[in-house]
Design a protein around this motif. Sequence first.
Motif, short mmCIF file in Angstrom:
data_model
loop_
_atom_site.label_atom_id
_atom_site.label_comp_id
_atom_site.label_asym_id
_atom_site.label_seq_id
_atom_site.Cartn_x
_atom_site.Cartn_y
_atom_site.Cartn_z
N PRO A 180 5.40 20.11 10.55
CA PRO A 180 4.07 20.69 10.81
C PRO A 180 3.56 20.35 12.21
CG PRO A 180 4.12 19.34 8.80
CD PRO A 180 5.35 19.03 9.58
N THR A 181 2.45 20.97 12.57
CA THR A 181 1.73 20.62 13.81
C THR A 181 1.43 19.14 13.80
OG1 THR A 181 0.65 22.77 13.75
CG2 THR A 181 -0.37 21.10 15.15
N TYR A 182 1.59 18.48 14.98
CA TYR A 182 1.26 17.05 15.07
C TYR A 182 -0.20 16.85 14.68
CZ TYR A 182 0.98 12.31 16.89
OH TYR A 182 0.81 10.95 17.00
N GLY A 183 -0.44 15.94 13.76
CA GLY A 183 -1.82 15.68 13.33
C GLY A 183 -2.20 16.42 12.05
N MET A 184 -1.35 17.36 11.61
CA MET A 184 -1.66 18.11 10.39
C MET A 184 -1.49 17.21 9.16
SD MET A 184 -1.53 21.50 8.76
CE MET A 184 -1.53 22.34 10.27
N VAL A 185 -0.47 16.33 9.19
CA VAL A 185 -0.22 15.43 8.07
C VAL A 185 -0.42 13.99 8.55
CG1 VAL A 185 1.51 14.65 6.40
CG2 VAL A 185 1.47 17.05 7.12
N TYR B 165 0.83 -1.21 0.00
CA TYR B 165 0.00 0.00 0.00
C TYR B 165 0.86 1.26 0.00
CZ TYR B 165 0.97 0.80 4.99
OH TYR B 165 1.57 1.05 6.19
N ASP B 166 0.24 2.36 -0.44
CA ASP B 166 0.91 3.68 -0.42
C ASP B 166 0.56 4.42 0.86
OD1 ASP B 166 2.32 3.75 -2.81
OD2 ASP B 166 0.63 4.53 -3.97
N ALA B 167 1.53 5.10 1.42
CA ALA B 167 1.25 6.02 2.53
C ALA B 167 0.27 7.09 2.03
CB ALA B 167 2.54 6.66 3.02
N THR B 168 -0.51 7.65 2.95
CA THR B 168 -1.47 8.69 2.55
C THR B 168 -0.77 9.85 1.84
OG1 THR B 168 -2.97 8.10 4.32
CG2 THR B 168 -3.19 10.32 3.44
N VAL B 169 0.40 10.25 2.34
CA VAL B 169 1.10 11.37 1.69
C VAL B 169 1.52 11.01 0.27
CG1 VAL B 169 1.95 12.52 3.79
CG2 VAL B 169 3.32 10.69 2.76
N VAL B 170 1.85 9.75 0.05
CA VAL B 170 2.24 9.32 -1.30
C VAL B 170 1.03 9.38 -2.23
CG1 VAL B 170 3.15 7.39 -2.65
CG2 VAL B 170 4.13 7.89 -0.40
N SER B 171 -0.11 8.90 -1.75
CA SER B 171 -1.33 9.01 -2.56
C SER B 171 -1.63 10.46 -2.90
CB SER B 171 -2.54 8.44 -1.82
OG SER B 171 -2.26 7.15 -1.36
N ARG B 172 -1.46 11.33 -1.90
CA ARG B 172 -1.79 12.75 -2.15
C ARG B 172 -0.83 13.37 -3.15
NH1 ARG B 172 -4.32 14.71 3.70
NH2 ARG B 172 -6.08 13.28 3.51
N LEU B 173 0.43 12.97 -3.08
CA LEU B 173 1.41 13.47 -4.07
C LEU B 173 1.00 13.00 -5.46
CD1 LEU B 173 4.85 12.93 -2.30
CD2 LEU B 173 3.79 15.12 -2.92
N ALA C 178 5.93 25.43 1.33
CA ALA C 178 4.53 25.73 1.66
C ALA C 178 3.58 24.98 0.75
CB ALA C 178 4.29 27.25 1.56
N VAL C 179 3.89 24.96 -0.55
CA VAL C 179 2.95 24.29 -1.47
C VAL C 179 2.96 22.78 -1.21
CG1 VAL C 179 4.52 23.99 -3.46
CG2 VAL C 179 2.08 24.21 -3.82
N LEU C 180 4.13 22.23 -0.89
CA LEU C 180 4.18 20.79 -0.61
C LEU C 180 3.38 20.45 0.64
CD1 LEU C 180 5.14 17.95 -1.16
CD2 LEU C 180 7.39 18.53 -0.24
N LEU C 181 3.49 21.30 1.65
CA LEU C 181 2.71 21.03 2.87
C LEU C 181 1.21 21.14 2.57
CD1 LEU C 181 2.46 20.35 5.82
CD2 LEU C 181 2.81 22.75 6.40
N GLU C 182 0.83 22.15 1.77
CA GLU C 182 -0.60 22.29 1.44
C GLU C 182 -1.12 21.03 0.76
OE1 GLU C 182 -0.79 27.15 0.81
OE2 GLU C 182 -1.35 25.83 -0.84
N VAL C 183 -0.28 20.41 -0.08
CA VAL C 183 -0.71 19.22 -0.81
C VAL C 183 -0.87 18.00 0.11
CG1 VAL C 183 0.08 17.48 -2.49
CG2 VAL C 183 0.10 19.90 -3.09
N ILE C 184 0.06 17.82 1.04
CA ILE C 184 0.02 16.59 1.85
C ILE C 184 -0.83 16.72 3.12
CG2 ILE C 184 2.24 15.72 0.99
CD1 ILE C 184 3.48 16.67 3.68
N ILE D 193 5.36 13.94 9.40
CA ILE D 193 5.94 14.06 8.07
C ILE D 193 5.96 15.54 7.68
CG2 ILE D 193 5.61 13.46 5.62
CD1 ILE D 193 4.06 10.96 6.66
N GLY D 194 6.99 15.95 6.95
CA GLY D 194 7.03 17.34 6.51
C GLY D 194 7.92 17.52 5.28
N PRO D 195 7.87 18.74 4.73
CA PRO D 195 8.55 19.02 3.46
C PRO D 195 9.99 19.51 3.60
CG PRO D 195 7.12 20.85 4.02
CD PRO D 195 7.02 19.86 5.15
N PHE D 196 10.79 19.18 2.56
CA PHE D 196 12.07 19.82 2.29
C PHE D 196 11.92 20.55 0.97
CE2 PHE D 196 13.73 16.29 4.90
CZ PHE D 196 14.72 16.93 5.64
N ALA D 197 12.49 21.75 0.88
CA ALA D 197 12.48 22.47 -0.39
C ALA D 197 13.60 23.49 -0.36
CB ALA D 197 11.14 23.17 -0.60
#
Lengths: 487, 503
Positions: free
Chosen positions: A191-196, A101-109, A222-228, A211-215
Motif C-alpha cells: 500500500p501507499t506509505y502511511g496507509m497501514v 504487545y500486538d502490532a496494530t495490524v494484529v489488533s485490527r485482525l 482488497a478486503v484484508l487491506l481494508e481491515v488493516i 505492511i501489506g496483504p497476500f491473497a
Amino acid sequence: MGEWSALAISQGVRDGELKAVEIAEETLSRIETNDPLLHAFLHVSPELALKRAAELDERIAKGEDPGRLSGVPVALKDNLCTRDMPTTAASAILDGWIPPYDATVVSRLKESGAVIIGKTNMDEFAMGSSTENSAFGATRNPHDPARVPGGSSGGSAVAVAASLVPLALGSDTGGSIRQPAALCGVVGMKPTYGMVSRYGLIAFASSLDQIGPFAATVADAAVLLEVIAGHDGYDSTSLDRQPPSLLDQLDRGVDGLKVGVVSELLEGADPAVAVQVRLAAETLANAGALVEDTSIPVLTYSLPAYYLLAPAEASSNLARYDGVRYGLRVDAPDVESMNSRTREKGFGAEVKRRIMLGTYALSAGYYDAFYLQAQKVRTLVINGFSAAYESYDLLLSPTSPTTAFPLGSRLADPLSMYLSDICTIPSNLAGHPAMSIPFGTDDDGLPVGVQLMAPALGEAVMVRAAAVLEAAESHLSGQQRRDEDEQ
Amino acid sequence: MSNEFETVVGLEVHCELATRTKLFCSCPNRFGDEPNTNVCPVCLGLPGSLPVLNEAAVEMAMRIGLALHCEIRPSVFHRKNYFYPDMPKDYQISQYDAPICVNGWLELPDGSKVGIVRAHLEEDTGKTTHVGSTGRIHDASYSLVDYNRAGVPLVEVVSAPDISSGQQARQYVSELRAILLATATSDGKLEEGSLRVDANVSVRRKGSDELGTRCEIKNLNSLRSLARAIEYESERQADLIRQGLEVVQETRHWSEDEERTVPMRSKEEAFDYRYFPEPDLVALVPGEQWIERVRGSMGMLPEERRKRLIEAIVRPRSSSEPTTSHISQAESDAEKSSDETPAEAVLSHVAKVVELGLDDLVIAAIELGADRRIAVMRAVNEAAADPERARHIEAGHFAKLIEMEHKGRISATQAKTILARMLEGDGEDPETIAAKEGFSALSRDELVEVINSVISANSDAWQRFVSGDQAVGKFLVGQVMKATRGRADGRAVMELLTARNEG
C-alpha cells in the motif's frame, strides 16, 4: 471443504453455515501435511487458533457478528509483533522472544474476527529476496520445491500459494511482498506509505517499510487491506485518513484509464516474463484502457540509491539488538565485548553486510557522497513518477525480472540477488502503492507476476486493473492449470 | 587569572521538562519511582515500537525559546547513533541541524546579555548504576540500568561563548533556572539532575578575537562547582600557554574532591554519531497561531518582573517624597553584611524576591503603603523560609505587619515571629497574632529605662562605646534585646544609644 477464499469463509462463518473451528482444523491439517516440505511457518499455534475459533463460533451462535474476517485463518510474517507468539524476524538474535504487545495490524485482525494461525518464515530482518537468509532454514516454492519462493516475505507467499491459509500479511521494503507473490503466483500488495500502521512491525528501513496483504485473489487482498488500513495514533507516519474503499471498486473495469508500460523496467526482464507483461498490457487495452510504452529514465538509479538508504536506516534500527534488554546475549567480561559477541553470533551474514554498508554510508566524511546523494536520487525518482502520473493513471511492469530461481543459486553473489528487486524498489522510494498479480507462466510452468503501480493513494484504481488482469488470467490459463493438476 | 588572558565560556544546559508524560510515549515522567516501573515498549526501544511526539513537550520547548527571545523554527528530529546500555535503542532522538529554537539571548540581572545559539528537544537516557568498588564502569562487577528516565523530554540550551568568568556562568545558570521556573517548564534542580550543565572553556590573550582551543567540562553538580571548575580550568589553560604548551581539545571531568578537572577517557571522544533524519517522525512545523497562543499564555519573565519590582520600589508615593531614599537605605543595609557594592546588593535582593516568586506580594504591600525597605527585607529573609506559603499570604496582612513594625508598634524580632506564624497558613491577620502572643513594642520611656540599666550593668562596654568603639554598640543592643526578650527595636535602641552618647 468449499471455496478457500477469505470472503467465502467469512461469509459462511457469519451465516453459521461454516464453523470457525472446522476451518481452523482444516488449516492446521493442511499445514501439518505440507509444511514439513515447504517450511513456510516458523511458528504455528494450534491451541490458540482452535480456542479463538471456538470463541468466534460461540459469539456467532449468540447472534454477534465478530467482523469482516470472521473465522478466516491468517498467517503473519514473523516481523509482526504478537503478544501470544514468539516474534523473531527469522533472526537468532531474537530467538524465542515474545513481545509484550500486538502490532496494530494484529489488533485490527483480531478485532475483525480473524484467526491468527502462526508466524511465517522470512529473510532475516526482511533482508533478502529468497527467504534463504532465515536463521531457521529456507522456505521452498510450492510450484517447484527446488526453487526459492522469493523474499523476504517468502513464508507468507508460500502459505497462501500452497493454500495453507487464504490470507497472510507481509512487509515490503524494496519488493518483499510483491516479488515473492510473483514467484509464488499469488496476489501481493504494497500500500501507499502511511496507509497501514507500522507500529509493531520490526523495522528494517523505516522510511520504506510498509505492511501489506497476500491473497489468492484480488478481492481477498482488497478486503484484508481494508481491515488493516487507516490512521493509527501510535505511528507518526500514519496517514490521517479513513481506510480506502476497494472491494466496491473491483467491478468498475479499466475503460478510459491510461496505463504506461515502463520500458526501463521491462529491459532487463527474461523474455518469458516480458511476454507476459506485453500480454497483460494487451489485456488492459482490450478492456478499454489506453496503453502505451513510456520511459522514466531516472528509475535506473533506484537500486543503488535503495542499497544506500535502506542499509543506512537498518544500521541504526538494528543497533538495539545489543544483548542488554532482550533476545540473545553472549556473555563477556565487559559491555562492549558482550555487545559485539552477541551481534556476531546473533546476526546472519546478509544482515551484517547491510549494517556495515549502512554504517559506512552514514559515516563522517561519507555522508554527503552516499546517504545525501541517495536522498537526492530518491527525490528525483519521486519527480520522475510525478511526471509520468501526469500522463497515466497506472504504470505496468514486470514484478521481478525472472521467475523463481533455484535454491542456493544466488547466495554467493549478493548483487545478483539485489537485482531481483529492480522493478519493485522504485515504488518504495516514492512511497507509492504497487501490487503483483499472477499472469501466466514461463515455459517451465513457473508463475509470472506483473506489477501495477499507482500514485500515492491510488489503490482503488490499481485494484480495478488488477481485477481485470485476474479475470483474464484465470480465463487464459485455466485450461493449462487443469492440465497440470491432472498430471 | 593574570591580566594577559581572558576566559571564554559557552554553556550547554540540559533541562528536564516537567511534562506529565515522556517525550515519545505516555509513560509517566516522574523522578524517584521504583526502577523500571515507568516503562513501555516505546521507551524501552522494543522491536517494532515507534515514537509519537508529546505536544506538551513541544509547547514547553517553545515557552523556553520565547523566554530566551529565540526564533521558533520548523525543526527536524535526527538520530544520534552510539552504543550505550542505558540508551534503549542505541540511538538518541535529538534535534541536529534544524533545532526548534534559535538565535536568542538571556539578560542577566546585572544587565549583561548572553547570546543563545539554540535550544532543542531531545530524549533523556536511562540511568546506569555500576555495582563495584568505585562506582565507575571499568571496575564494576555488574551494572544496573533503570529506564524510568529513558525518553524523558529534555531541552538543551546552548549559549554563545559570551561568558567571561565562573561568576558570570553562575549568574547565567541562575537566571536560566529562574526562567524555567517562571515558565513552569522544569523544576531546575541541579542536585537531582533535572538541570545539567556542561561548560566549554577556553582562554585567549586579551584583545584577541580568535577563540582558543576549548575543553568541555562535565560533572558540574552545583553552581559552586560550575564557578570553581571554570576558574580552575581557565587557570590551567593559561598556565599551559604560558609554558608554551598547547591546550588539547578534550572532555574533562570536574573532580569535586580534588577541586580540579581531569581528562575523561579519550575513547569517549572518538564517536562518529552518524546523525541522520529520524524516519519515524515527521517534521515539526509549529504554525504562527500555535506560537502566538503559547506566547500569549506565558506569564511575566524574571527580567521583566525585576524591572517591575524596582519600579515599585523607586516610584515616589507623593511629590514630596524623595525617590531614592528607599534604595539608599537598602543599600546601606546590604553594605553592612556583604562585600557586594550597594547597587549590586539591591539588585540581588530584587532578584531574590523574584526568584522566590514574592514580587507580587511585595509590590502589593508597597501599593498598600507598606515601607519598601522592610517589605523587601522580610520577603528576602523571613518569607524565604517557605516561599510557597508566603505567596499565599494576603497582601493586606503583609502590608499591615510591615506597618506595625515600621510604626514601632512591634519590634523587628516580634515582626519576624508573627511572619513565621503567618506562614503556617491559618490566614490570621498580624494584629490578632500579635494580641495572642502578647506582643507590643516598648514605649520610649520603658526602653530608656532598660537602656539605663544595661549601661550601668556594662559600664566598661559603655565607656568603650563612648570613646568611639562602634563595634561594642552591637553588644549593647544585644543586651537590651535580651533584657526585653526581643520586644525592643534594634534600630531604635541604636539610635537612643547614639543620641545619649552625643547628648
